[in-house]
Motif scaffolding. Structure first.
Motif: not given
Lengths: 366, 325
Positions: B33-38, B222-223, B235-237
């Motif tokens: 359920g998390e959105v990780l942006g790269v 989210d991160r 990398v982080g919030p």
């Protein structure tokens, strides 16, 4: 698209008018209407182009009579007097203005009347018609052979680019492209007719006469006789199709929609044979259609090598005897076949590719 | 346990003279359920990382090291057939260009139905009903009329919605969205982002959002993981990194974002360009462009280290305190 069912229910008039009627009958309400009318406009435009081409071909065919010798000399013996010659000239209409003669020539040609052969003293139309089944059977079988082997081999070499079998097939195809047709024919005769004795080296074998069509497809000897000429005539086309399919497959496999199809988790089989092949075949259809015309036209060489009693052989013999009516009729007929095939291919292309349909629709709407 | 766990991933492309390393020692994780942006420049290795996760690195490229675990199961060394079952079913994908992602010769419905059938035992009729529901869910108006249309009959934004519908055919737990908005108009971009966020919220789908647009990241993720020359540098919030970026590269990125209402001073920029794959310098890859580079940066390659509660950074400036580890 309009349904085939609707088309079949119509009373069928002949030729191009049938095509137009079929299209107008496909007219339905709503957005389909624009699609049908643009389709109609497209077909009419192509028809007009085709007629223009046929007009110039007819002109060339007609001019042969004017420039290649005097037809009267071809028809009479040396003892004919000058008066008799002049009389013949008058009855043949050769003293009329050129335009009148051309008009007469064209209107006769549209009713499939190409005059009388100088050499055989028989109607040219009958002679050509009796030879046509042989050429068409040979050509269509060659095209089928070319497709049946060219497409699968092309797909295989496209999918498995670096296997040894692909390299072998590509090398062999290069030989197929570069060897002249008559040499392939002679080689095949040497191997399969002379050394092995499996297949006949000339002729059509036994033919069954269906009244309007004589076919070699119904007898064993007829079928056997078809094998070597079909391969000879189709080999070049096969290598052409194979190389085209291969390069199209390689091209399509690099596209985003194939990558996305993989990312969707579709099986390789579906990706290769449904998604990639269909896109790769769009240009192949055009090329194959156009090649069918040239197969029929270039059947001359194969027919000569195998003494195949088709139109091409008749044409070559008519050149040797300067039988101009046969030459000009052959020219017109071949041109007609090629033009007709091109027209069908264009329409097919239009049916297969949805983008083309809508592009033309958009063009018509604006 | 994280839904997706990438450990020390290394992706190589053999070239004529030497092997190019497109992704070097990348570790990241995404929770359910998390959105990780790269985020990163073109060529930073973002897309290759995404392709490696779904097992679609173009040969001759290959995964040369590291592990990829999905829901606890290692997926980077599965046979092709098993990888195929993960693609689409467990991990959906959205590509950059909706104009070229769909096969032009098949209707939208045909492409949806074949994808649904590839991942379930539904009947064809049932698959079509499901396809209609999916089109409705991604916001295609009048799906019953549009399902038999060809891709070219849709606008770019609508096509991207179709692509998203294709990505969620089998209700995957993770979607890898590779620059999903780059090819779209700005007004359409926010609609697509909103759609992805809604899907994420309603279905608990995790999203790996690959982009070079910090605005999209700020709005969605989210991160965030910042990539540079094949490595993760920070990398982080997302709030923390946007507010107080640690790595000089991230700081440079933040300063180079134009802001409404700010003074008319020229926009800050990072001098130089990201090195090409065959000329990545020794030591920290960023040192030739770094304002704070020291002699050590030219020799030592910094590892990713925890600097705050949940943020990590790969920079020697932050290395001193815990150099003994």
């Amino acid at each position: 698209m309009f349904s085939t069912r609707r088309r079949l229910r119509l009373p069928v008039p002949t030729g191009t008018s049938c095509l137009i009627v079929a299209v107008t009958a496909g007219r339905v309400t709503g957005p389909r209407e624009t699609r049908t009318t643009t389709m109609l406009a497209f077909i009419l435009k192509r028809l007009a182009q085709s007629l223009l081409v046929m007009f110039f071909v007819a002109l060339i065919a007609f001019l042969m009579f004017q420039f290649i010798g005097d037809p009267v000399h071809q028809m009479v013996g040396i003892e004919t007097t000058l008066e008799e010659r002049e009389e013949l000239r008058e009855t043949l209409g050769l003293n009329d203005p050129v335009l009148v003669q051309f008009g007469r020539f064209v209107s006769a040609a549209t009713t499939f009347d190409f005059g009388i052969s100088y050499q055989h003293k028989k109607p040219v139309a009958d002679m050509i018609l009796s030879r046509m089944p042989a050429t068409l059977e040979l050509s269509i079988l060659s095209a089928l052979f070319a497709l049946a082997f060219g497409v699968p081999i092309g797909v295989y070499t496209g999918l498995h680019r670096n296997t040894w079998l692909s390299h072998v097939l590509m090398t062999v195809s290069l030989i197929g492209v570069s060897l002249p047709t008559f040499l392939i024919g002679i080689l095949l005769i040497f191997v399969f007719a002379v050394i092995l004795g499996w297949l006949p080296s000339f002729g059509r074998g036994d033919v069954v006469d269906l009244g309007w069509w004589s076919t070699g497809l119904l007898t064993t000897t007829g079928l056997k006789a078809l094998i070597l000429p079909s391969i000879t005539l189709g080999l070049f086309q096969m290598t052409l199709i194979m190389r085209l399919v291969r390069s199209e497959m390689l091209e399509v496999l690099r596209t985003d929609y194939i990558k996305f199809a993989r990312a969707r988790g579709l099986p390789d089989r579906v990706i290769h044979f449904r998604h990639a092949l269909k896109n790769a075949l769009v240009p192949v259809i055009t090329v194959t259609g156009l090649q069918l015309g040239s197969i029929i036209a270039f059947a001359i060489i194969t027919e000569t090598v195998f003494q195949w009693p088709g139109m091409g052989l008749l044409f070559l013999q008519s050149i040797q005897t300067v039988d101009i009516p046969i030459m000009s009729a052959y020219l017109i007929l071949i041109a007609f076949i090629v033009v007709a095939i091109n027209l069908v291919v264009d329409i097919l292309y239009y049916v297969i590719d949805p983008r083309l349909r809508s592009a033309r629709n958009a063009e018509a709407r604006s | 346990m994280a839904l997706l766990q990438v450990d020390r991933l290394r992706v190589e492309f053999p070239a004529r003279q030497r092997t190019l390393v497109a992704v070097d020692d990348v570790s990241l994780s995404i929770d359910a359920g998390e959105v990780l942006g790269v985020v990163g420049e073109s060529g930073a290795g973002k897309s290759v990382t995404g392709a490696a996760i779904i097992g679609l690195i173009e040969p001759p490229g290959r995964i040369a090291g590291g592990e990829i675990r999905f829901a606890g199961r290692r997926i980077d060394c599965l046979p092709d057939d098993a990888k195929r079952h993960i693609r689409g079913r467990e991990i959906g994908s959205v590509f950059q260009d909706p104009l070229t992602s769909l096969n032009p010769l098949f209707t939208v419905g045909q492409q949806l139905v074949e994808t649904i059938l590839a991942h379930s035992d539904r009947t064809a009729a049932d698959a079509r009903r499901h396809a209609l529901r999916l089109l409705e869910e991604v916001g295609i108006p009048a799906p019953a009329q549009r399902i038999d249309a060809y891709p070219h009959e849709f606008s770019g934004g609508m096509r991207q919605r179709v692509v998203i519908a294709l990505a969620i055919c089998a209700a995957p737990r993770l979607i890898i969205a590779d620059e999903p908005t780059t090819a779209l108009d700005v007004s359409i971009q926010s609609q697509i982002i909103a759609l992805l966020k809604r899907l994420c919220r309603e279905h608990g789908t995790a999203i790996m959002l690959i982009t070079h647009d910090m605005g999209v990241i700020a709005e969605t993720a989210d991160r965030v993981a910042v990539m540079y020359a094949g490595r993760i540098v920070e990398v982080g919030p997302v709030r923390q990194i946007l507010r107080s970026p640690n790595h000089p590269y991230t700081q440079g990125l933040m300063e180079s974002i134009p802001r409404l209402g700010s003074d008319s001073a020229p926009l800050a920029q990072i001098d130089g360009a990201m090195p090409r794959l065959h000329e990545i310098p020794v030591g920290c890859a960023f040192h030739p462009r770094c304002p704070d580079a020291s002699e050590r940066c030219r020799e030592t390659r910094p590892a990713l280290r925890m600097v705050a509660d949940s943020a990590s950074v790969a920079c020697l400036l932050f290395d001193d305190g815990c150099a003994d580890d």
